[in-house]
Design an enzyme around this catalytic site. Structure first.
Site, PDB file in Angstrom:
ATOM      1  N   GLN A  70      11.365   8.692   8.068  1.00 56.96           N
ATOM      2  CA  GLN A  70       9.918   8.695   8.293  1.00 56.96           C
ATOM      3  C   GLN A  70       9.605   8.750   9.791  1.00 56.96           C
ATOM      4  O   GLN A  70      10.161   7.969  10.572  1.00 56.96           O
ATOM      5  CB  GLN A  70       9.256   7.454   7.700  1.00 56.96           C
ATOM      6  CG  GLN A  70       7.730   7.608   7.714  1.00 56.96           C
ATOM      7  CD  GLN A  70       6.966   6.339   7.404  1.00 56.96           C
ATOM      8  OE1 GLN A  70       7.136   5.342   8.101  1.00 56.96           O
ATOM      9  NE2 GLN A  70       6.125   6.379   6.376  1.00 56.96           N
ATOM     10  N   CYS A 100       0.118   3.762   8.998  1.00 58.09           N
ATOM     11  CA  CYS A 100       0.389   2.520   9.726  1.00 58.09           C
ATOM     12  C   CYS A 100      -0.881   2.016  10.430  1.00 58.09           C
ATOM     13  O   CYS A 100      -1.509   2.758  11.188  1.00 58.09           O
ATOM     14  CB  CYS A 100       1.505   2.734  10.750  1.00 58.09           C
ATOM     15  SG  CYS A 100       1.806   1.235  11.709  1.00 58.09           S
ATOM     16  N   LYS A 139       2.734  10.167   3.873  1.00 60.06           N
ATOM     17  CA  LYS A 139       2.331   8.862   3.313  1.00 60.06           C
ATOM     18  C   LYS A 139       0.994   8.458   3.943  1.00 60.06           C
ATOM     19  O   LYS A 139       0.904   8.324   5.162  1.00 60.06           O
ATOM     20  CB  LYS A 139       3.412   7.806   3.595  1.00 60.06           C
ATOM     21  CG  LYS A 139       3.124   6.453   2.957  1.00 60.06           C
ATOM     22  CD  LYS A 139       4.386   5.591   2.924  1.00 60.06           C
ATOM     23  CE  LYS A 139       4.186   4.216   2.314  1.00 60.06           C
ATOM     24  NZ  LYS A 139       3.598   3.243   3.212  1.00 60.06           N
ATOM     25  N   ASP A 202       1.469  -3.319  -4.405  1.00 62.90           N
ATOM     26  CA  ASP A 202       1.384  -4.424  -5.364  1.00 62.90           C
ATOM     27  C   ASP A 202       2.318  -4.310  -6.569  1.00 62.90           C
ATOM     28  O   ASP A 202       1.969  -4.765  -7.659  1.00 62.90           O
ATOM     29  CB  ASP A 202      -0.060  -4.607  -5.853  1.00 62.90           C
ATOM     30  CG  ASP A 202      -1.016  -4.832  -4.694  1.00 62.90           C
ATOM     31  OD1 ASP A 202      -0.616  -5.551  -3.755  1.00 62.90           O
ATOM     32  OD2 ASP A 202      -2.126  -4.279  -4.708  1.00 62.90           O
ATOM     33  N   GLY A 224       7.478  -2.195  -2.223  1.00 64.52           N
ATOM     34  CA  GLY A 224       7.565  -2.682  -0.848  1.00 64.52           C
ATOM     35  C   GLY A 224       7.934  -4.146  -0.826  1.00 64.52           C
ATOM     36  O   GLY A 224       9.089  -4.518  -1.066  1.00 64.52           O
ATOM     37  N   ARG A 225       6.935  -5.009  -0.610  1.00 59.83           N
ATOM     38  CA  ARG A 225       7.212  -6.445  -0.453  1.00 59.83           C
ATOM     39  C   ARG A 225       7.874  -7.066  -1.666  1.00 59.83           C
ATOM     40  O   ARG A 225       8.574  -8.064  -1.561  1.00 59.83           O
ATOM     41  CB  ARG A 225       5.911  -7.166  -0.085  1.00 59.83           C
ATOM     42  CG  ARG A 225       5.466  -6.852   1.346  1.00 59.83           C
ATOM     43  CD  ARG A 225       4.045  -7.231   1.596  1.00 59.83           C
ATOM     44  NE  ARG A 225       3.124  -6.383   0.836  1.00 59.83           N
ATOM     45  CZ  ARG A 225       1.814  -6.511   0.850  1.00 59.83           C
ATOM     46  NH1 ARG A 225       1.260  -7.456   1.565  1.00 59.83           N
ATOM     47  NH2 ARG A 225       1.046  -5.688   0.155  1.00 59.83           N
TER      48      ARG A 225
END
Ligand SMILES: Cc1cc2nc3c(=O)[nH]c(=O)nc-3n(C[C@H](O)[C@H](O)[C@H](O)COP(=O)(O)O)c2cc1C
Length: 333
Positions: A70, A100, A139, A202, A224-225
């Site tokens: 990326q 970002c 993205k 999420d 992700g998280r």
């Protein structure tokens, strides 16, 4: 699922994450089923100037495939040159970061600042497309703020200018990483594009992935998280989507094995001092919510040597095992 000519073993993606998705972390999540991993965002200008830090982010290995590299930046020509360098560094896919929200990125007109500049988005995608042969993805976010949602417009531009897939994290720039992501927007973008759409935001438990695929008809899901300290999530999602019985959460010993391997790889990448420092956050995530973990972490943050850290992890895991044994004894009495 395919992105351009790139064939993927499933439709589960590990999200690019600054400070997290290095070679060590990617190796671990791949073992649990992530089909495509990304480097963290890398400055295209940093690559063209030969900055050592930017080049370090390109570090990969033969098993680290397929790999998305990326890039971030705002100048189409520099992004195209950066993409050529990334292509030579074994990228299987190039992604351009247009999401970002960090101030230092925005102030240079890069990352999510591009959501405000559709003309530049078109220039960037065309120029990078012309510079590389491998698949290109973009993205994006929902838009700048609530009353400036323009993901559909930007997604169309990306498609028309040659992107092979679109990744959408449907939060506004204002939202940062808080609040909920708006999955309806993923559905809307999917509805309007011909190229594959990947949803990000999420995914914390396997059923979230099933719901996102179902509700939005998106082609792929990016975690992700939800994968921090929890690389197993990919295996659980794969099983859940196949309607197979999900495995139990990993035992303390399984967790220990993953921690040890991840630590070894982090130290191999950065050396012992920096490696241990970088690994602390992962250790926190791997042990979050486990019995006695805050006490363990309080002592572990002071450890500076690999052998001491491994021993401390071992002692902690043993204490978890002993607790399970005590519990079983009590139940059997
Ligand atoms: C610590 C952190 C670092 C991130 N770094 C990047 C990055 O380098 N490039 C990018 O496109 N997105 C980055 N993201 C956004 C994620 O890729 C993802 O889109 C977002 O976290 C939403 O997904 P989640 O709710 O599953 O975490 C980052 C997010 C976090 C929390």
């Amino acid at each position: 699922m395919n992105i351009g000519k790139l064939q993927l073993k499933n439709n589960l993606f590990m999200a690019p994450m600054a400070g997290i998705t290095d070679l060590g972390f990617r190796t671990i999540v791949r073992e649990f089923g992530a089909a495509l991993c990304f480097t963290e965002m890398i400055s295209a200008a940093g690559l063209t100037r030969g900055t050592v830090k930017s080049y370090r982010y390109l570090e990969t290995a033969p098993h680290d495939r397929p790999l998305g590299i990326q890039l971030f930046g705002s100048d189409p020509a520099i992004l195209a040159d950066g993409a050529k360098i990334a292509a030579e560094a074994q990228a299987d896919l190039i992604d351009i970061n247009m999401g970002c929200p960090a101030k230092k990125v925005l102030k240079n007109g890069a990352g999510a600042a591009l959501m405000k500049d559709p003309h530049r988005v078109a220039e960037i995608v065309k120029k990078v497309r012309g510079a590389i042969v491998m698949p290109l993805t973009v993205k994006i976010r929902s838009g700048w703020r609530e009353n400036k949602i323009n993901a559909v417009e930007i997604a169309h531009i990306a498609e028309d200018c040659g992107a092979d897939a679109l990744i959408l994290h449907p939060r506004t720039v204002n939202q940062g990483f808080s609040g909920l992501s708006d999955w309806n927007l993923i559905g809307e973008v999917k509805n309007r594009l011909q190229i594959p759409v990947i949803g990000s935001g999420d995914i914390r438990v396997p059923d979230d992935a099933a719901r996102m695929l179902d509700q939005t008809c998106c082609d792929g899901v990016m975690v992700g998280r939800g994968a921090l300290g929890n690389p197993w999530i990919f295996k659980f999602i794969v099983d859940h989507l196949k309607h197979e019985r999900e495995r139990e959460m990993p035992s303390p010993r399984e967790r220990q094995k993953v921690i040890e391997r991840h630590l070894e790889m982090t130290i191999a990448l950065y050396g012992e001092i920096l490696g241990i420092k970088n690994f602390r956050k992962h250790l926190l995530w791997y042990t979050k919510g486990l019995r006695g973990s805050s006490q363990f972490r309080q002592s572990a943050v002071h450890i500076r040597e690999k052998e001491d850290l491994l021993e401390s992890v071992n002692r902690y895991v043993q204490s978890l095992d002993n607790n399970v044994i005590k519990l079983l004894d009590k139940q059997n009495k």
